[in-house]
Design an enzyme around this catalytic site. Sequence first.
Site, mmCIF file in Angstrom:
data_model
loop_
_atom_site.group_PDB
_atom_site.id
_atom_site.type_symbol
_atom_site.label_atom_id
_atom_site.label_comp_id
_atom_site.label_asym_id
_atom_site.label_seq_id
_atom_site.Cartn_x
_atom_site.Cartn_y
_atom_site.Cartn_z
ATOM 1 N N HIS A 1 2.273 -1.523 -0.101
ATOM 2 C CA HIS A 1 3.184 -2.495 0.519
ATOM 3 C C HIS A 1 3.870 -3.291 -0.585
ATOM 4 O O HIS A 1 3.768 -4.513 -0.663
ATOM 5 C CB HIS A 1 2.430 -3.407 1.486
ATOM 6 C CG HIS A 1 2.085 -2.737 2.771
ATOM 7 N ND1 HIS A 1 2.943 -2.721 3.852
ATOM 8 C CD2 HIS A 1 0.981 -2.049 3.143
ATOM 9 C CE1 HIS A 1 2.368 -2.051 4.845
ATOM 10 N NE2 HIS A 1 1.191 -1.620 4.438
ATOM 11 N N ASN B 1 4.921 5.377 1.840
ATOM 12 C CA ASN B 1 5.143 4.497 2.975
ATOM 13 C C ASN B 1 4.941 3.043 2.558
ATOM 14 O O ASN B 1 3.950 2.705 1.920
ATOM 15 C CB ASN B 1 4.212 4.858 4.134
ATOM 16 C CG ASN B 1 4.527 6.223 4.706
ATOM 17 O OD1 ASN B 1 3.758 7.171 4.572
ATOM 18 N ND2 ASN B 1 5.675 6.347 5.332
ATOM 19 N N ARG C 1 16.725 6.049 -12.011
ATOM 20 C CA ARG C 1 16.641 5.114 -13.134
ATOM 21 C C ARG C 1 15.461 4.150 -13.028
ATOM 22 O O ARG C 1 15.073 3.551 -14.021
ATOM 23 C CB ARG C 1 17.950 4.311 -13.263
ATOM 24 C CG ARG C 1 19.162 5.182 -13.579
ATOM 25 C CD ARG C 1 20.386 4.347 -13.929
ATOM 26 N NE ARG C 1 21.544 5.203 -14.175
ATOM 27 C CZ ARG C 1 22.410 5.568 -13.259
ATOM 28 N NH1 ARG C 1 22.268 5.128 -12.002
ATOM 29 N NH2 ARG C 1 23.427 6.348 -13.546
ATOM 30 N N ASP D 1 -4.711 6.082 8.954
ATOM 31 C CA ASP D 1 -4.025 4.806 9.235
ATOM 32 C C ASP D 1 -3.939 4.597 10.744
ATOM 33 O O ASP D 1 -2.971 4.030 11.269
ATOM 34 C CB ASP D 1 -2.633 4.772 8.599
ATOM 35 C CG ASP D 1 -2.085 3.355 8.454
ATOM 36 O OD1 ASP D 1 -2.861 2.394 8.600
ATOM 37 O OD2 ASP D 1 -0.873 3.202 8.218
ATOM 38 N N ALA E 1 4.176 1.849 12.751
ATOM 39 C CA ALA E 1 3.038 0.920 12.718
ATOM 40 C C ALA E 1 1.734 1.710 12.750
ATOM 41 O O ALA E 1 1.081 1.831 13.787
ATOM 42 C CB ALA E 1 3.111 -0.045 13.897
#
EC number: 3.5.1.25
Length: 385
Positions: A188, A212, A220, A267, A302
């Site tokens: 995250h 994710n 670059r 997840d 989600a």
Amino acid sequence: MLLTADTVLTGTELLRPGWLEIASDRVVAVGAGAPPAQADRNLGAATVVPGFVDTHLHGGGGGNFSAATDDETARAVALHRAHGSTTLVASLVTAGPEDLLRQVSGLARQVRAGLIDGIHLEGPWLSTLRCGAHQPVLMRDPDPGEIGRVLDAGEGTVRMVTIAPERDGALAAIAQLVNAGVVAAVGHTEATYDQTRAAIDAGATVGTHLFNAMRPIDRREPGPAVALTEDSRVTVEMIVDGVHVAPAIYRHITQTVGPERLSLITDAMAATGMSDGVYRLGPLDIDVVAGVARVAGTDTIAGSTATMEQVFRLAVAHCGLPRDDALSLAVRQACVNPARALGLPAAGLAAGARADLVVLDHDLAVTAVMRAGEWVVTPGAAHTV
């Protein structure tokens, strides 16, 4: 108890045919060919693999780990164990300071009771730019005092913490976690390549659901994905559910990092194993349509509604290898690698190991599950969960 099957994958070997001797909650012996005595149960044309190790999931069966109640956790655990996950690390999404302490304390009690096998904090020390299904208003810079209080509340049950390296104090937080025996993960995050490298040098050893909720690769500015995959100290998670990453990405990363550095995770959230509808992930409402979970009113994914049974089957189908090689690879990714990455007891079918195993049919559907020498799903029983 002596079991035989046409195929046994131990985590290091493929035995065809194979046999296992189990006493109490332990594997006593494993071998190929004819068993040393008459089998108590011949599983026939089945494939036996070690129990799946899911180190990143938020719930299932309508149960939400963030509730931290025995009932909700038990519902989630029952669903995932029935689909082969014999080791489960419960993940918590971002929460306020008091809620986080309450959740960790509740789950810690469940770890001690043997219901789950550890806690993963996916937040609150994350990037608001890559918040995913987390509330940005609750995200904050890591504070050593708060980290200490959370770890004290966990009483040694917090296994992993995901952190964004670019947040103020993140590198010190990673060092604090590692010194406390906790695995630090990068995720995250809007971190640059160099910031991610610094996090790895500070002790981070896991990449949370690679690609994710993280800065994408640019020609670059390689970003976190390149830094995580190129460093041999890091194990990367991947959600191979047919939604989060394309099959070609899974194949490419497997080829890039090799067989020992990718962990399959689900997840999974509360809707796993349930019908479409409205569910909760932490404090957020989640809409599930056609099995895909999104934050209500948005296109933001989600978590997933996948089980490790589904993830394992997709990994075998999409890795691009002959079936036996694919099975061996998927066993490492679904069992051996995640256990090693989080410092859990070694997963595999070997003398002295806990007797955790999954029986699969030709289509890799789960037909039986054993955890600690006890059948969770008995061979021949209806698989109704």
